[in-house]
Design a protein around this motif. Structure first.
Motif, PDB file in Angstrom:
ATOM      1  N   SER A  22      45.878  33.521  76.888  1.00  0.00           N
ATOM      2  CA  SER A  22      46.735  32.367  76.605  1.00  0.00           C
ATOM      3  C   SER A  22      48.209  32.755  76.459  1.00  0.00           C
ATOM      4  O   SER A  22      49.041  31.921  76.098  1.00  0.00           O
ATOM      5  N   GLY A  23      48.541  34.039  76.705  1.00  0.00           N
ATOM      6  CA  GLY A  23      49.931  34.479  76.696  1.00  0.00           C
ATOM      7  C   GLY A  23      50.461  34.940  75.357  1.00  0.00           C
ATOM      8  O   GLY A  23      51.668  35.142  75.206  1.00  0.00           O
ATOM      9  N   VAL A  24      49.591  35.143  74.363  1.00  0.00           N
ATOM     10  CA  VAL A  24      50.029  35.588  73.044  1.00  0.00           C
ATOM     11  C   VAL A  24      50.128  37.115  73.042  1.00  0.00           C
ATOM     12  O   VAL A  24      49.189  37.809  73.447  1.00  0.00           O
ATOM     13  N   ALA A  25      51.274  37.636  72.590  1.00  0.00           N
ATOM     14  CA  ALA A  25      51.500  39.084  72.539  1.00  0.00           C
ATOM     15  C   ALA A  25      50.721  39.704  71.389  1.00  0.00           C
ATOM     16  O   ALA A  25      50.661  39.150  70.286  1.00  0.00           O
ATOM     17  N   VAL A  26      50.138  40.869  71.651  1.00  0.00           N
ATOM     18  CA  VAL A  26      49.443  41.636  70.623  1.00  0.00           C
ATOM     19  C   VAL A  26      49.686  43.116  70.900  1.00  0.00           C
ATOM     20  O   VAL A  26      49.602  43.572  72.034  1.00  0.00           O
ATOM     21  N   ALA A  27      50.055  43.845  69.852  1.00  0.00           N
ATOM     22  CA  ALA A  27      50.287  45.287  69.980  1.00  0.00           C
ATOM     23  C   ALA A  27      49.358  46.014  69.028  1.00  0.00           C
ATOM     24  O   ALA A  27      49.151  45.582  67.889  1.00  0.00           O
ATOM     25  N   SER A  28      48.803  47.108  69.492  1.00  0.00           N
ATOM     26  CA  SER A  28      47.967  47.934  68.631  1.00  0.00           C
ATOM     27  C   SER A  28      48.572  49.333  68.564  1.00  0.00           C
ATOM     28  O   SER A  28      49.189  49.803  69.523  1.00  0.00           O
ATOM     29  N   PHE A  29      48.406  49.971  67.423  1.00  0.00           N
ATOM     30  CA  PHE A  29      48.953  51.303  67.211  1.00  0.00           C
ATOM     31  C   PHE A  29      48.203  51.970  66.071  1.00  0.00           C
ATOM     32  O   PHE A  29      47.472  51.316  65.326  1.00  0.00           O
ATOM     33  N   THR A  30      48.371  53.278  65.968  1.00  0.00           N
ATOM     34  CA  THR A  30      47.769  54.041  64.886  1.00  0.00           C
ATOM     35  C   THR A  30      48.881  54.656  64.056  1.00  0.00           C
ATOM     36  O   THR A  30      49.831  55.220  64.590  1.00  0.00           O
ATOM     37  N   LEU A  31      48.743  54.520  62.746  1.00  0.00           N
ATOM     38  CA  LEU A  31      49.737  55.017  61.808  1.00  0.00           C
ATOM     39  C   LEU A  31      49.167  56.226  61.072  1.00  0.00           C
ATOM     40  O   LEU A  31      48.065  56.163  60.519  1.00  0.00           O
ATOM     41  N   ALA A  32      49.887  57.343  61.105  1.00  0.00           N
ATOM     42  CA  ALA A  32      49.508  58.540  60.344  1.00  0.00           C
ATOM     43  C   ALA A  32      50.183  58.453  58.982  1.00  0.00           C
ATOM     44  O   ALA A  32      51.408  58.453  58.887  1.00  0.00           O
ATOM     45  N   VAL A  33      49.371  58.356  57.937  1.00  0.00           N
ATOM     46  CA  VAL A  33      49.874  58.197  56.576  1.00  0.00           C
ATOM     47  C   VAL A  33      49.487  59.425  55.772  1.00  0.00           C
ATOM     48  O   VAL A  33      48.301  59.729  55.617  1.00  0.00           O
ATOM     49  N   ASN A  34      50.481  60.156  55.284  1.00  0.00           N
ATOM     50  CA  ASN A  34      50.223  61.362  54.497  1.00  0.00           C
ATOM     51  C   ASN A  34      49.549  61.024  53.183  1.00  0.00           C
ATOM     52  O   ASN A  34      49.893  60.043  52.527  1.00  0.00           O
ATOM     53  N   ARG A  35      48.624  61.883  52.784  1.00  0.00           N
ATOM     54  CA  ARG A  35      47.986  61.750  51.477  1.00  0.00           C
ATOM     55  C   ARG A  35      48.933  62.307  50.417  1.00  0.00           C
ATOM     56  O   ARG A  35      49.808  63.108  50.709  1.00  0.00           O
ATOM     57  N   GLN A  36      48.737  61.902  49.183  1.00  0.00           N
ATOM     58  CA  GLN A  36      49.635  62.295  48.098  1.00  0.00           C
ATOM     59  C   GLN A  36      49.386  63.718  47.605  1.00  0.00           C
ATOM     60  O   GLN A  36      50.167  64.243  46.844  1.00  0.00           O
ATOM     61  N   PHE A  37      48.302  64.336  48.028  1.00  0.00           N
ATOM     62  CA  PHE A  37      47.957  65.664  47.529  1.00  0.00           C
ATOM     63  C   PHE A  37      47.785  66.620  48.708  1.00  0.00           C
ATOM     64  O   PHE A  37      47.710  66.200  49.858  1.00  0.00           O
ATOM     65  N   THR A  38      47.711  67.915  48.413  1.00  0.00           N
ATOM     66  CA  THR A  38      47.517  68.920  49.456  1.00  0.00           C
ATOM     67  C   THR A  38      46.102  69.479  49.370  1.00  0.00           C
ATOM     68  O   THR A  38      45.467  69.419  48.306  1.00  0.00           O
ATOM     69  N   ASN A  39      45.624  70.051  50.472  1.00  0.00           N
ATOM     70  CA  ASN A  39      44.300  70.661  50.469  1.00  0.00           C
ATOM     71  C   ASN A  39      44.371  72.068  49.892  1.00  0.00           C
ATOM     72  O   ASN A  39      45.434  72.508  49.434  1.00  0.00           O
ATOM     73  N   GLN A  40      43.269  72.815  49.951  1.00  0.00           N
ATOM     74  CA  GLN A  40      43.226  74.152  49.351  1.00  0.00           C
ATOM     75  C   GLN A  40      44.165  75.133  50.034  1.00  0.00           C
ATOM     76  O   GLN A  40      44.590  76.109  49.434  1.00  0.00           O
ATOM     77  N   GLN A  41      44.505  74.878  51.302  1.00  0.00           N
ATOM     78  CA  GLN A  41      45.432  75.757  52.017  1.00  0.00           C
ATOM     79  C   GLN A  41      46.886  75.368  51.762  1.00  0.00           C
ATOM     80  O   GLN A  41      47.795  76.000  52.289  1.00  0.00           O
ATOM     81  N   GLY A  42      47.124  74.313  51.004  1.00  0.00           N
ATOM     82  CA  GLY A  42      48.482  73.871  50.704  1.00  0.00           C
ATOM     83  C   GLY A  42      49.062  72.930  51.738  1.00  0.00           C
ATOM     84  O   GLY A  42      50.239  72.588  51.677  1.00  0.00           O
ATOM     85  N   ASP A  43      48.243  72.508  52.702  1.00  0.00           N
ATOM     86  CA  ASP A  43      48.700  71.580  53.739  1.00  0.00           C
ATOM     87  C   ASP A  43      48.446  70.142  53.305  1.00  0.00           C
ATOM     88  O   ASP A  43      47.448  69.837  52.644  1.00  0.00           O
ATOM     89  N   ARG A  44      49.348  69.270  53.712  1.00  0.00           N
ATOM     90  CA  ARG A  44      49.209  67.852  53.405  1.00  0.00           C
ATOM     91  C   ARG A  44      48.423  67.199  54.544  1.00  0.00           C
ATOM     92  O   ARG A  44      48.819  67.256  55.695  1.00  0.00           O
ATOM     93  N   GLU A  45      47.299  66.571  54.211  1.00  0.00           N
ATOM     94  CA  GLU A  45      46.484  65.899  55.205  1.00  0.00           C
ATOM     95  C   GLU A  45      46.948  64.460  55.372  1.00  0.00           C
ATOM     96  O   GLU A  45      47.700  63.940  54.545  1.00  0.00           O
ATOM     97  N   ALA A  46      46.507  63.842  56.438  1.00  0.00           N
ATOM     98  CA  ALA A  46      46.912  62.461  56.714  1.00  0.00           C
ATOM     99  C   ALA A  46      45.690  61.626  57.090  1.00  0.00           C
ATOM    100  O   ALA A  46      44.687  62.146  57.574  1.00  0.00           O
ATOM    101  N   ASP A  47      45.802  60.343  56.845  1.00  0.00           N
ATOM    102  CA  ASP A  47      44.812  59.378  57.309  1.00  0.00           C
ATOM    103  C   ASP A  47      45.398  58.676  58.515  1.00  0.00           C
ATOM    104  O   ASP A  47      46.600  58.375  58.555  1.00  0.00           O
TER     105      ASP A  47
END
Length: 179
Positions: A22-47
């Motif tokens: 019907s001509g309606v625009a839609v955009a999809s994307f993925t957002l990488a969001v950092n977690r507030q804490f670091t893992n055991q190696q000291g790296d910050r993981e993301a969702d």
């Protein structure tokens, strides 16, 4: 009931802009969001969170953002399901974006893109200096937090005082003031 989601992160790829029958625009994307804490190696993981945005906002989002852009989104969580080609029911959970904010200037975005040409916005990206609230204005206002370096050493952008006169005194009479 309350269903609100506010996220700040970087795009993992360019937004995919499409149009419905019907001509309606839609955009999809993925957002990488950092977690507030670091893992055991000291790296910050993301969702990695799937998002969808509709109508004129989708067109604007696709025109002004690209892979690596730092954005803030405000929306709601939605779950839907469909039957795939094999006849298996697939469940999808995504953020339906109501509004967004660009959280860095175009020059900062381009600089990030040049510094990370092959980066997939890795899940171990470290943003230690990133504040917990990057929204510089109301959601969807397009305001940007230009004074945040987001963990990068940004020596090319200098704070310039537009009112500085090389240490010289400025002569202003009371008649020049608007109050």
């Amino acid at each position: 009931m309350i269903n609100r989601a506010v996220l700040v992160g970087r795009l993992t790829r360019d937004p995919e802009l499409r149009y419905t029958s019907s001509g309606v625009a839609v955009a999809s994307f993925t957002l990488a969001v950092n977690r507030q804490f670091t893992n055991q190696q000291g790296d910050r993981e993301a969702d990695f969170i799937n998002c969808v945005i509709w109508r004129k906002a989708a067109e604007n989002f696709a025109n002004f953002t690209h892979k690596g852009s730092l954005v803030g989104v405000d929306g709601r969580i939605q779950t839907r399901s469909y039957e795939n080609q094999q006849g298996v029911r697939v469940y999808v959970t995504e953020i339906v974006v109501d509004s967004f904010s660009l959280l860095e200037s175009k020059s900062q975005s381009e600089q990030y893109r040049q510094q990370h040409p092959n980066d997939q916005v890795s899940s171990t990206q470290s943003n230690v200096n990133q504040p917990s609230n990057n929204f510089a204005g109301p959601a969807g206002s397009g305001a940007s937090a230009t004074n945040n370096s987001h963990g990068s050493n940004n020596n090319s952008t200098k704070n310039v005082d537009p009112f500085a006169d090389g240490g010289q005194q400025i002569d202003i009479s009371d008649d020049d003031l608007p109050f």
